[in-house]
Every structure is written in C-alpha cells, then in structure tokens.
Scaffold this motif. Structure first.
Motif, mmCIF file in Angstrom:
data_model
loop_
_atom_site.group_PDB
_atom_site.id
_atom_site.type_symbol
_atom_site.label_atom_id
_atom_site.label_comp_id
_atom_site.label_asym_id
_atom_site.label_seq_id
_atom_site.Cartn_x
_atom_site.Cartn_y
_atom_site.Cartn_z
ATOM 1 N N LEU A 202 0.813 -1.212 0.000
ATOM 2 C CA LEU A 202 0.000 0.000 0.000
ATOM 3 C C LEU A 202 0.848 1.264 0.000
ATOM 4 O O LEU A 202 0.396 2.313 -0.459
ATOM 5 C CB LEU A 202 -0.948 0.003 1.202
ATOM 6 N N ALA A 203 2.058 1.187 0.524
ATOM 7 C CA ALA A 203 2.939 2.360 0.533
ATOM 8 C C ALA A 203 3.236 2.847 -0.879
ATOM 9 O O ALA A 203 3.606 4.012 -1.080
ATOM 10 C CB ALA A 203 4.240 2.041 1.264
ATOM 11 N N GLU A 204 3.063 1.967 -1.852
ATOM 12 C CA GLU A 204 3.293 2.333 -3.246
ATOM 13 C C GLU A 204 2.006 2.711 -3.959
ATOM 14 O O GLU A 204 2.012 2.996 -5.158
ATOM 15 C CB GLU A 204 3.976 1.176 -3.976
ATOM 16 N N GLN A 205 0.894 2.715 -3.224
ATOM 17 C CA GLN A 205 -0.411 3.017 -3.809
ATOM 18 C C GLN A 205 -0.930 4.389 -3.375
ATOM 19 O O GLN A 205 -2.129 4.641 -3.365
ATOM 20 C CB GLN A 205 -1.426 1.942 -3.408
ATOM 21 N N LEU A 206 -0.019 5.289 -3.016
ATOM 22 C CA LEU A 206 -0.393 6.660 -2.660
ATOM 23 C C LEU A 206 -0.139 7.569 -3.859
ATOM 24 O O LEU A 206 0.919 7.507 -4.480
ATOM 25 C CB LEU A 206 0.423 7.138 -1.459
ATOM 26 N N ASN A 207 -1.139 8.413 -4.188
ATOM 27 C CA ASN A 207 -0.965 9.302 -5.332
ATOM 28 C C ASN A 207 -0.245 10.579 -4.913
ATOM 29 O O ASN A 207 0.196 10.735 -3.774
ATOM 30 C CB ASN A 207 -2.313 9.600 -6.005
ATOM 31 N N THR A 208 -0.116 11.522 -5.859
ATOM 32 C CA THR A 208 0.647 12.743 -5.588
ATOM 33 C C THR A 208 -0.005 13.618 -4.526
ATOM 34 O O THR A 208 0.649 14.486 -3.945
ATOM 35 C CB THR A 208 0.809 13.555 -6.875
ATOM 36 N N ARG A 209 -1.286 13.410 -4.258
ATOM 37 C CA ARG A 209 -1.987 14.166 -3.209
ATOM 38 C C ARG A 209 -1.917 13.450 -1.861
ATOM 39 O O ARG A 209 -2.500 13.905 -0.882
ATOM 40 C CB ARG A 209 -3.451 14.387 -3.604
ATOM 41 N N THR B 162 -1.248 -0.063 9.218
ATOM 42 C CA THR B 162 -0.022 0.611 9.635
ATOM 43 C C THR B 162 0.237 1.856 8.787
ATOM 44 O O THR B 162 -0.681 2.585 8.453
ATOM 45 C CB THR B 162 1.163 -0.362 9.603
ATOM 46 N N SER B 163 1.491 2.128 8.438
ATOM 47 C CA SER B 163 1.899 3.450 7.956
ATOM 48 C C SER B 163 1.168 3.938 6.705
ATOM 49 O O SER B 163 0.791 5.108 6.633
ATOM 50 C CB SER B 163 3.410 3.462 7.693
ATOM 51 N N ALA B 164 0.960 3.078 5.708
ATOM 52 C CA ALA B 164 0.359 3.552 4.462
ATOM 53 C C ALA B 164 -1.039 4.100 4.687
ATOM 54 O O ALA B 164 -1.401 5.172 4.183
ATOM 55 C CB ALA B 164 0.329 2.415 3.439
ATOM 56 N N VAL B 165 -1.858 3.381 5.452
ATOM 57 C CA VAL B 165 -3.211 3.852 5.748
ATOM 58 C C VAL B 165 -3.159 5.008 6.734
ATOM 59 O O VAL B 165 -3.882 6.002 6.600
ATOM 60 C CB VAL B 165 -4.076 2.706 6.304
ATOM 61 N N GLY C 250 9.691 -1.604 7.193
ATOM 62 C CA GLY C 250 8.444 -1.993 6.555
ATOM 63 C C GLY C 250 8.319 -1.376 5.181
ATOM 64 O O GLY C 250 9.291 -0.849 4.627
ATOM 65 N N GLY C 251 7.119 -1.414 4.634
ATOM 66 C CA GLY C 251 6.916 -0.816 3.326
ATOM 67 C C GLY C 251 6.930 0.699 3.371
ATOM 68 O O GLY C 251 7.453 1.357 2.467
ATOM 69 N N GLY C 252 6.347 1.266 4.449
ATOM 70 C CA GLY C 252 6.250 2.713 4.521
ATOM 71 C C GLY C 252 7.148 3.372 5.531
ATOM 72 O O GLY C 252 7.364 4.583 5.474
ATOM 73 N N SER C 253 7.679 2.609 6.475
ATOM 74 C CA SER C 253 8.416 3.249 7.562
ATOM 75 C C SER C 253 9.520 2.358 8.116
ATOM 76 O O SER C 253 9.529 1.147 7.917
ATOM 77 C CB SER C 253 7.456 3.651 8.692
ATOM 78 N N LEU D 239 10.057 6.230 11.475
ATOM 79 C CA LEU D 239 10.626 7.194 10.535
ATOM 80 C C LEU D 239 10.157 6.860 9.112
ATOM 81 O O LEU D 239 10.033 5.684 8.764
ATOM 82 C CB LEU D 239 12.147 7.153 10.613
ATOM 83 N N PRO D 240 9.906 7.860 8.274
ATOM 84 C CA PRO D 240 9.313 7.625 6.953
ATOM 85 C C PRO D 240 10.292 7.102 5.918
ATOM 86 O O PRO D 240 10.448 7.679 4.838
ATOM 87 C CB PRO D 240 8.782 9.015 6.578
ATOM 88 N N PHE D 241 10.944 5.986 6.230
ATOM 89 C CA PHE D 241 11.956 5.432 5.333
ATOM 90 C C PHE D 241 11.697 3.957 5.053
ATOM 91 O O PHE D 241 12.594 3.122 5.187
ATOM 92 C CB PHE D 241 13.358 5.636 5.920
ATOM 93 N N GLY D 242 10.485 3.613 4.671
ATOM 94 C CA GLY D 242 10.165 2.244 4.321
ATOM 95 C C GLY D 242 10.678 1.886 2.931
ATOM 96 O O GLY D 242 10.920 2.758 2.092
ATOM 97 N N ALA D 243 10.828 0.595 2.678
ATOM 98 C CA ALA D 243 11.364 0.134 1.390
ATOM 99 C C ALA D 243 10.464 0.528 0.232
ATOM 100 O O ALA D 243 10.933 0.958 -0.830
ATOM 101 C CB ALA D 243 11.553 -1.377 1.433
ATOM 102 N N GLY D 244 9.146 0.385 0.413
ATOM 103 C CA GLY D 244 8.216 0.750 -0.647
ATOM 104 C C GLY D 244 8.178 2.243 -0.887
ATOM 105 O O GLY D 244 8.114 2.705 -2.031
ATOM 106 N N ARG D 245 8.207 3.011 0.203
ATOM 107 C CA ARG D 245 8.175 4.469 0.075
ATOM 108 C C ARG D 245 9.413 4.981 -0.666
ATOM 109 O O ARG D 245 9.318 5.856 -1.536
ATOM 110 C CB ARG D 245 8.095 5.112 1.459
ATOM 111 N N ILE D 246 10.587 4.451 -0.301
ATOM 112 C CA ILE D 246 11.818 4.861 -0.980
ATOM 113 C C ILE D 246 11.741 4.546 -2.463
ATOM 114 O O ILE D 246 12.100 5.365 -3.316
ATOM 115 C CB ILE D 246 13.047 4.164 -0.347
#
Length: 294
Positions: free
Chosen positions: A10-17, A52-55, A109-112, A129-136
């Motif tokens: 889900l960390a990769e399913q966030l749009n630009t907003r 968790t973080s993405a939601v 995690g994916g998002g943190s 911290l906002p450094f998850g593998a998916g977010r990066i």
C-alpha cells in the motif's frame, strides 16, 4: 495451520496528493475480505485487524476505513508509528528474553522504519521514521534498476535524514544487543549467506555491514525481475529490495553497526502477544498498544 498472506504494498499506492488510490483501496478491501473468510473457515473466535503506515499517513484515511468497514464489516484499527515500534520491540524482547539486556530493534516496513530500544518490555525509545522500502522505491527511483545518480542521491539523503538518530539512542544508553526484524532484513540476510527459512526459526541469522555493501553493489545493477529470481526474495517484494537495502545500510552506518541479528518475530507477533497479555474486557486498540493497562 495453513497461513494465507496477501502482499498489498500500500505504501506504493499513494498518489501525488497523498491519497490511497482507488486500486489500493480495492486491494485492501479484497485482502480484508479474504482474511475474514479465512478466519471464519478456521473457526477463529477473535479477529484483530490493524493498519499501519500507508493507511495511517494517507490523506483520505477516514474514507478508506469507512469503505473497508462498509464493504467487509471489519473495522480496521490504525496503529500509530510509535505503537508499531513498541509492539515490534515487545516481540523481539519475548524472543530473545531478558538476557539480551538493553535491546535495540530495527524494522524496515513498506512505509516506515521503526527503531526501538530499552531494557524492559516497553522501550525507552520508540520511533517510526518515513523510510520504508516501498516508500523509498516510489518516491526516489524512476528507473529499474535505479541509475547511479538515484542511488548516490538517495544514499546522501538518507545519511542526512538519519544523522541525529545515534544521539537520540545514546540518550537512553548503549545497546547490549542489536536485532532486526521484517521481511526486508530477512531477505538481505539470506542473500548474504544466512540460513534459509527451511532451517527453522531458531537458527542464528545475521546481516553484516560488509555483506550488505557487497550485496548492494550486485543488486543495484539488476532489474527487479532478475532480483526476483534470487533465492530468498519474493517476487512481490523484489522491486523494493534495493530501496530497503539502502535504508538498512544507511541505518547501520548512522549507528556504527557492523552486525545485526535477525529476529523471526515482528509486529504481528507483538500484536498477538499484547492481546494475550491483557484481559478480554478492554478496547481492542488498548489491547494492542498496551494503553489499557496501568
């Protein structure tokens, strides 16, 4: 008992907003419904459903939770980042026991990235911290594999972002034992020579800074399809392994760590352990986070 698991990313399913996309919401609904059906099939009397973080960080969190509840009848409880860190720490503490002393726990995690340390079952330091593998992967890379300039820029960015972490940890003491949890760390350890999962959970597995550097020089030149062919890497997570490895390397460098021990228990086990610790009459969120106990 057979375990069914859906990887949502889900960390990769966030749009630009910053919103969780319609596709992401649909995937989440499907996964919750699948888990609900599985729980009913296995005769589960109690279901704990947490996000968790993405939601948590999506700008449309309330709408996402309402859609899930309306579609499945399941009300997701959103864990804070601090709760994630505390529950993951609890799992690691129970796994290694009191002999581990002042325990430092890292979880990508994916998002943190969760960091927690303490001498008890409740850590003295607990950060998300906002450094998850998916977010990066989503925010820093435009190429597969990432090009050299993306790797260099991301490495420098992470080093800067993590520059104050060591001091915050020193404020609560020096760790006696440093451990890492999560699929990302397990995959990195496996790729640097740790025993496979088939060897069982009690085999000691480690990740060294030297092994990680050598691995990064290898996988940063590979496409995600090629990474997925490596033993110990799941196809659904292969594309974010480089991002996760960069976070792991930057964290170990920031904390001057040469070696991490891999813990087989993580957030899921922490949630279960906390639930078992507390009495049945309390609010489920309190049960998960420990807020229900004085």
């Amino acid at each position: 008992m057979h375990s069914e698991k859906t990887v949502l990313r889900l960390a990769e399913q966030l749009n630009t907003r910053g919103e969780l996309t319609k596709q992401g919401i649909s995937s989440l609904v499907d996964a919750v419904e699948q888990a609900k059906v599985s729980a009913e099939r296995w005769g589960c009397e109690d279901v704990m459903a947490f996000a968790t973080s993405a939601v948590r960080e999506a700008s449309n969190t309330d709408g996402v939770l309402a859609t899930v509840a309306d579609s499945t009848g399941v009300e997701l409880q959103v864990l804070t980042g601090e709760d994630e860190a505390k529950l993951t720490f609890l799992a690691a503490r129970r796994w290694f026991g009191w002999s581990a002393g002042n325990l430092l726990v890292l979880d990508i995690g994916g998002g943190s990235l969760e960091v927690a340390m303490g001498i008890d079952e409740r850590p003295d330091l607990a950060e998300s911290l906002p450094f998850g593998a998916g977010r990066i992967t989503r925010t820093r890379f435009s190429n597969d594999p990432p090009n050299r300039s993306e790797i260099i820029a991301t490495t420098a960015w992470l080093d800067d972002a993590l520059s104050g972490l060591a001091e915050r940890i020193r404020d609560v003491g020096e760790p006696d034992r440093v451990v890492a949890t999560s699929k990302t760390f397990r995959s990195l350890a496996r790729l640097t020579g740790a025993a496979p999962s088939s060897a069982g959970p009690r085999v000691v597995r480690t990740l060294t800074d030297t092994g990680l550097r050598q691995l990064l020089s290898f996988i940063t030149r590979m496409s995600s399809d090629d990474v997925a062919e490596l033993e110990g890497v799941s196809g659904s997570r292969a594309h974010q392994l480089v991002g996760g490895a960069l976070v792991a390397e930057a964290t170990m460098r920031a904390l001057s760590l040469e070696r991490l021990e891999i813990c087989p228990w993580a957030l899921r086990e922490g949630v279960i352990l906390r639930r078992l610790d507390l009495s049945n009459g309390e609010d489920q969120t309190a049960l998960a986070t420990g807020r229900g106990r004085g």
